[in-house]
Each structure stands twice: as structure tokens, then as C-alpha cells.
Design a protein around this motif. Structure first.
Motif, PDB file in Angstrom:
ATOM      1  N   ARG A   6      19.639 -28.825  26.623  1.00 26.11           N
ATOM      2  CA  ARG A   6      18.476 -27.984  26.364  1.00 26.11           C
ATOM      3  C   ARG A   6      18.357 -27.717  24.857  1.00 26.11           C
ATOM      4  O   ARG A   6      19.355 -27.558  24.157  1.00 26.11           O
ATOM      5  N   ASP A  71      13.278 -25.525  24.861  1.00 23.15           N
ATOM      6  CA  ASP A  71      13.607 -24.856  26.115  1.00 23.15           C
ATOM      7  C   ASP A  71      13.844 -23.362  25.942  1.00 23.15           C
ATOM      8  O   ASP A  71      13.556 -22.581  26.851  1.00 23.15           O
ATOM      9  N   SER A 121      12.357 -20.105  28.149  1.00 20.41           N
ATOM     10  CA  SER A 121      12.506 -18.667  28.042  1.00 20.41           C
ATOM     11  C   SER A 121      12.598 -18.225  26.590  1.00 20.41           C
ATOM     12  O   SER A 121      12.943 -19.013  25.704  1.00 20.41           O
ATOM     13  N   SER A 214      19.984 -18.837  30.692  1.00 17.77           N
ATOM     14  CA  SER A 214      20.526 -19.773  31.672  1.00 17.77           C
ATOM     15  C   SER A 214      19.868 -19.628  33.037  1.00 17.77           C
ATOM     16  O   SER A 214      19.133 -18.671  33.307  1.00 17.77           O
ATOM     17  N   ASP A 215      20.201 -20.577  33.907  1.00 19.77           N
ATOM     18  CA  ASP A 215      19.696 -20.523  35.276  1.00 19.77           C
ATOM     19  C   ASP A 215      20.271 -19.343  36.051  1.00 19.77           C
ATOM     20  O   ASP A 215      19.715 -18.940  37.076  1.00 19.77           O
ATOM     21  N   ALA A 218      17.631 -16.781  36.322  1.00 23.61           N
ATOM     22  CA  ALA A 218      16.346 -17.395  36.657  1.00 23.61           C
ATOM     23  C   ALA A 218      15.316 -16.409  37.189  1.00 23.61           C
ATOM     24  O   ALA A 218      14.107 -16.657  37.094  1.00 23.61           O
ATOM     25  N   TYR A 219      15.762 -15.279  37.769  1.00 22.51           N
ATOM     26  CA  TYR A 219      14.819 -14.302  38.315  1.00 22.51           C
ATOM     27  C   TYR A 219      14.746 -13.052  37.443  1.00 22.51           C
ATOM     28  O   TYR A 219      14.251 -12.011  37.869  1.00 22.51           O
TER      29      TYR A 219
END
Length: 246
Positions: A6, A71, A121, A214-215, A218-219
Motif C-alpha cells: 500500500r 492508499d 483512508s 489497516s483492515d 475497516a469499520y
């Protein structure tokens, strides 16, 4: 929280907190570009350097137009000298607002299309000064309060394509700490005011930034993550005359 491959841009990433953030992203496997007016003063791993004044809108737009991919954007560039309000004219305070609030907006707008394409992000580097009185750096505190609000609005407007969060950072031990806290004895005394008993290291801030990018996050969007070691002990507790023995 691996970020292999990324592309990450860190503004003001050549020293202090920014350098710690850049090194953390490099360690997580990202391809990192740090942007600042001056070259790095220390080791940044495999990060690349690009000369850029984030207050220059045309230069900022040209820089991001030249990137093939993005990214993660970390809006870290900022800071302010100690200057009581009455000792500086409005123009000087306006320059603090420009660097700490308007520049992150300019950079985020320039990066928008790339981040939207990548469903990426933004991590804003805020400060505890934005949520409490900031005597001597009032314009800086006001700018950081505005930055946190800006991030929340961005998180709503740019969802679901771009996540936007803020790290609300407390006192950090960097090469410039003696300018703020004095010698080693002064730094130790200041450290004792923090519940965790120490100032943050740049790597502490970097690890939190990697998490938000990071993932694993994600939320998470529109959030403000406190990185301040527990905050500040309320002064009234030391002034109170009851329950001293406990």
C-alpha cells in the motif's frame, strides 16, 4: 496489521512524530513517501522523500497529480511556537491556523480522487490541545479543534469510499522535547504528570496510525482515538484536603 504494497503519504514526516509514523508504516510493509520542506534528519527506513510545502496549494496539487496510486494519507505536518495571544499580531496566529488546519484540508482535497479510487483512508494527527485550554499556543489549539471536526465531516461526506479518523495525541518525547519541557529532570517531572508515567514515543503514535489505516479498523471512521497515556491528572485532586491518606 500488514500493509504490504500500500502507498502511504506522510506530511511533515522527516522528524519527530512524523518520522516515527513513517517508520511504523515502513515496518508494516507499506511504500512510504514523506513530504516536508526539508530533507529527513534521521533514518526513515525505505521511505522516499519529496520536497513539498503543504501550504502551497499549487505545489500540493501537482504532487498528488503525479502519484499513480495512494492508499493512505497521514496529515501530520503542523506545530506552533510558544506565543501568548497578546504578543503576536493576527497575521502570525493566522499562519498557525494555515499550517495546522487549512493545509490538511488542501492536502486532503488534492488526494481525494486517488484515495477514492483505492477506497483508502486519511489519518489526521490532532492534539489534546484541541480539547482543552491551550495558553501560549491558542491558535494551535483552535486549529486542532477544527481539524478534528473537519475529519468527522469528511468521514460523512466521503463515505463509503474513504475512511477518515483522527489521532488525538498528547505529549511525545522527540528531539525537540527540551524546547518544551527543559532538561532531563524537567522531562522526567512532566512525565510524572501522565498516568502511564512517561511521554509517548513517536513509535506509539505510529503504531496507532498504522492501526487506523489497516483492515483491522475497516469499520472505524469519523473516530477520534486518544493517544495520551491516560490524559492529565486533574489539578483539583492535588489541591484537595480530604482523603490525603488514601
Amino acid at each position: 496489521m500488514e500493509l504490504n504494497g500500500r502507498v502511504v503519504v506522510v506530511t511533515g514526516g522527516t522528524r519527530g512524530v512524523g518520522a516515527g509514523i513513517a517508520r511504523s508504516f515502513v515496518a508494516a510493509g507499506a511504500e512510504v513517501v514523506v513530504c516536508a520542506r526539508r530533507p529527513p534528519e534521521g533514518f526513515l527506513g525505505k521511505a522516499e522523500f519529496a520536497a513539498l510545502d503543504v501550504r502551497d496549494g499549487d505545489s500540493v496539487r501537482r504532487f498528488f497529480a503525479g502519484l499513480p496510486r495512494l492508499d493512505v494519507l497521514v496529515n501530520n505536518a503542523g506545530g506552533a511556537p510558544y506565543r501568548p495571544l497578546a504578543q503576536g499580531g493576527p497575521e502570525r496566529h493566522a499562519r498557525v491556523l494555515e499550517l495546522n488546519l487549512l493545509a490538511p484540508l488542501t492536502v486532503s482535497l488534492a488526494a481525494h480522487d486517488l484515495l477514492k479510487r483505492a477506497r483508502g483512508s486519511i489519518v489526521m494527527i490532532g492534539s489534546v490541545s484541541g480539547g482543552r485550554p491551550s495558553p501560549g499556543t491558542a491558535a494551535y489549539g483552535a486549529a486542532k479543534a477544527g481539524l478534528e471536526n473537519l475529519a468527522r465531516s469528511m468521514a460523512v461526506e466521503w463515505a463509503p469510499d474513504i475512511r477518515v479518523n483522527t489521532l488525538v495525541v498528547g505529549m511525545v518525547r522527540t528531539e525537540r522535547s527540551p524546547l518544551h519541557y527543559g532538561d532531563d529532570e524537567g522531562i522526567a517531572a512532566v512525565s510524572r504528570t501522565v498516568p502511564l508515567g512517561r511521554l509517548a514515543e513517536p513509535s506509539d503514535v505510529g503504531a496507532a496510525a498504522v492501526f487506523l489505516a489497516s483492515d483491522a479498523a475497516a469499520y472505524i471512521s469519523g473516530a477520534s482515538l486518544l493517544v495520551h497515556g491516560g490524559g492529565e491528572r486533574p489539578a483539583f485532586l492535588d489541591a484537595a484536603t480530604v482523603n490525603k491518606e488514601t
